[in-house]
Write a protein that holds these residues in place. Sequence first.
Motif, mmCIF file in Angstrom:
data_model
loop_
_atom_site.group_PDB
_atom_site.id
_atom_site.type_symbol
_atom_site.label_atom_id
_atom_site.label_comp_id
_atom_site.label_asym_id
_atom_site.label_seq_id
_atom_site.Cartn_x
_atom_site.Cartn_y
_atom_site.Cartn_z
ATOM 1 N N GLY A 194 -2.381 4.346 -4.783
ATOM 2 C CA GLY A 194 -3.018 5.004 -3.608
ATOM 3 C C GLY A 194 -3.807 6.298 -4.114
ATOM 4 O O GLY A 194 -4.335 6.413 -5.262
ATOM 5 N N GLN A 195 -4.344 7.007 -3.160
ATOM 6 C CA GLN A 195 -5.448 7.914 -3.473
ATOM 7 C C GLN A 195 -4.535 9.239 -4.226
ATOM 8 O O GLN A 195 -5.178 10.007 -4.956
ATOM 9 C CB GLN A 195 -5.915 8.401 -2.413
ATOM 10 C CG GLN A 195 -6.688 7.442 -1.518
ATOM 11 C CD GLN A 195 -8.267 7.436 -2.267
ATOM 12 O OE1 GLN A 195 -8.417 7.233 -3.116
ATOM 13 N NE2 GLN A 195 -9.234 7.897 -1.294
ATOM 14 N N CYS A 241 5.595 9.791 1.004
ATOM 15 C CA CYS A 241 4.919 8.515 0.596
ATOM 16 C C CYS A 241 5.106 7.597 1.648
ATOM 17 O O CYS A 241 6.387 7.185 1.785
ATOM 18 C CB CYS A 241 5.209 8.129 -0.689
ATOM 19 S SG CYS A 241 4.554 6.356 -1.318
ATOM 20 N N VAL A 294 0.558 5.539 0.642
ATOM 21 C CA VAL A 294 -0.295 6.492 0.895
ATOM 22 C C VAL A 294 0.713 7.923 0.996
ATOM 23 O O VAL A 294 1.563 8.150 1.429
ATOM 24 C CB VAL A 294 -0.562 6.398 2.697
ATOM 25 C CG1 VAL A 294 -1.396 7.474 3.165
ATOM 26 C CG2 VAL A 294 -1.241 5.128 2.794
ATOM 27 N N GLU A 295 0.071 8.742 0.023
ATOM 28 C CA GLU A 295 0.758 9.902 -0.220
ATOM 29 C C GLU A 295 0.190 11.075 0.822
ATOM 30 O O GLU A 295 -1.154 11.126 1.000
ATOM 31 C CB GLU A 295 0.679 10.367 -1.656
ATOM 32 C CG GLU A 295 1.016 9.268 -2.534
ATOM 33 C CD GLU A 295 -0.029 8.413 -3.118
ATOM 34 O OE1 GLU A 295 0.417 7.815 -4.106
ATOM 35 O OE2 GLU A 295 -0.926 8.143 -2.355
ATOM 36 N N SER A 296 0.942 12.123 0.958
ATOM 37 C CA SER A 296 0.465 13.255 1.710
ATOM 38 C C SER A 296 1.374 14.505 1.342
ATOM 39 O O SER A 296 2.609 14.380 0.776
ATOM 40 C CB SER A 296 0.679 13.065 3.167
ATOM 41 O OG SER A 296 1.815 12.754 3.618
ATOM 42 N N GLN A 306 0.721 -1.115 0.099
ATOM 43 C CA GLN A 306 -0.090 0.036 -0.088
ATOM 44 C C GLN A 306 1.119 1.185 0.210
ATOM 45 O O GLN A 306 1.668 1.177 0.506
ATOM 46 C CB GLN A 306 -0.794 -0.027 1.323
ATOM 47 C CG GLN A 306 -1.904 -1.086 1.147
ATOM 48 C CD GLN A 306 -2.965 -1.015 2.478
ATOM 49 O OE1 GLN A 306 -3.269 0.058 2.893
ATOM 50 N NE2 GLN A 306 -2.991 -2.072 3.175
ATOM 51 N N THR A 320 -1.917 12.789 -3.936
ATOM 52 C CA THR A 320 -2.162 14.011 -3.179
ATOM 53 C C THR A 320 -2.110 15.073 -4.249
ATOM 54 O O THR A 320 -1.326 15.230 -5.247
ATOM 55 C CB THR A 320 -0.943 14.298 -2.223
ATOM 56 O OG1 THR A 320 -1.208 15.455 -1.284
ATOM 57 C CG2 THR A 320 0.202 14.269 -2.770
#
Length: 118
Positions: free
Chosen positions: A109-110, A22, A5-7, A3, A112
């Motif tokens: 992922g989603q 990430c 997850v970007e931010s 998985q 950013t």
Amino acid sequence: QVQFVESGGGLVQPGGSLRLSCAVSVSGSIFSLFGMGWYRQAPGRQRELVASIIGGGRTNYADSVQGRFTISRDNAKKTVDLQMNSLVPEDSAVYYCNRAPSISTSPWGQGTQVTVSS
């Protein structure tokens, strides 16, 4: 399963900076063997690879971001960062991290959102 997850995205003025991060969820110690990259996709455009880094630290950049972006990784924390400087409106896109070279079965992922605007 891996998985990503970007931010760190947001709205910034031209010439400004952002740092994206990430977090990679993967079991064991295999992360250090992964080549990783940051990709971006703007409306009406195909997703493009803008920066990549192999496990040992060697980096590559798209011509459009060379000299402005810096990719880095922390194998202990299993994170991949993208420092973006001197941003221009053409950098606006949704940014994703994933394997590089790409793996067809690797999930996305989603992302950013990065918006560069006055």
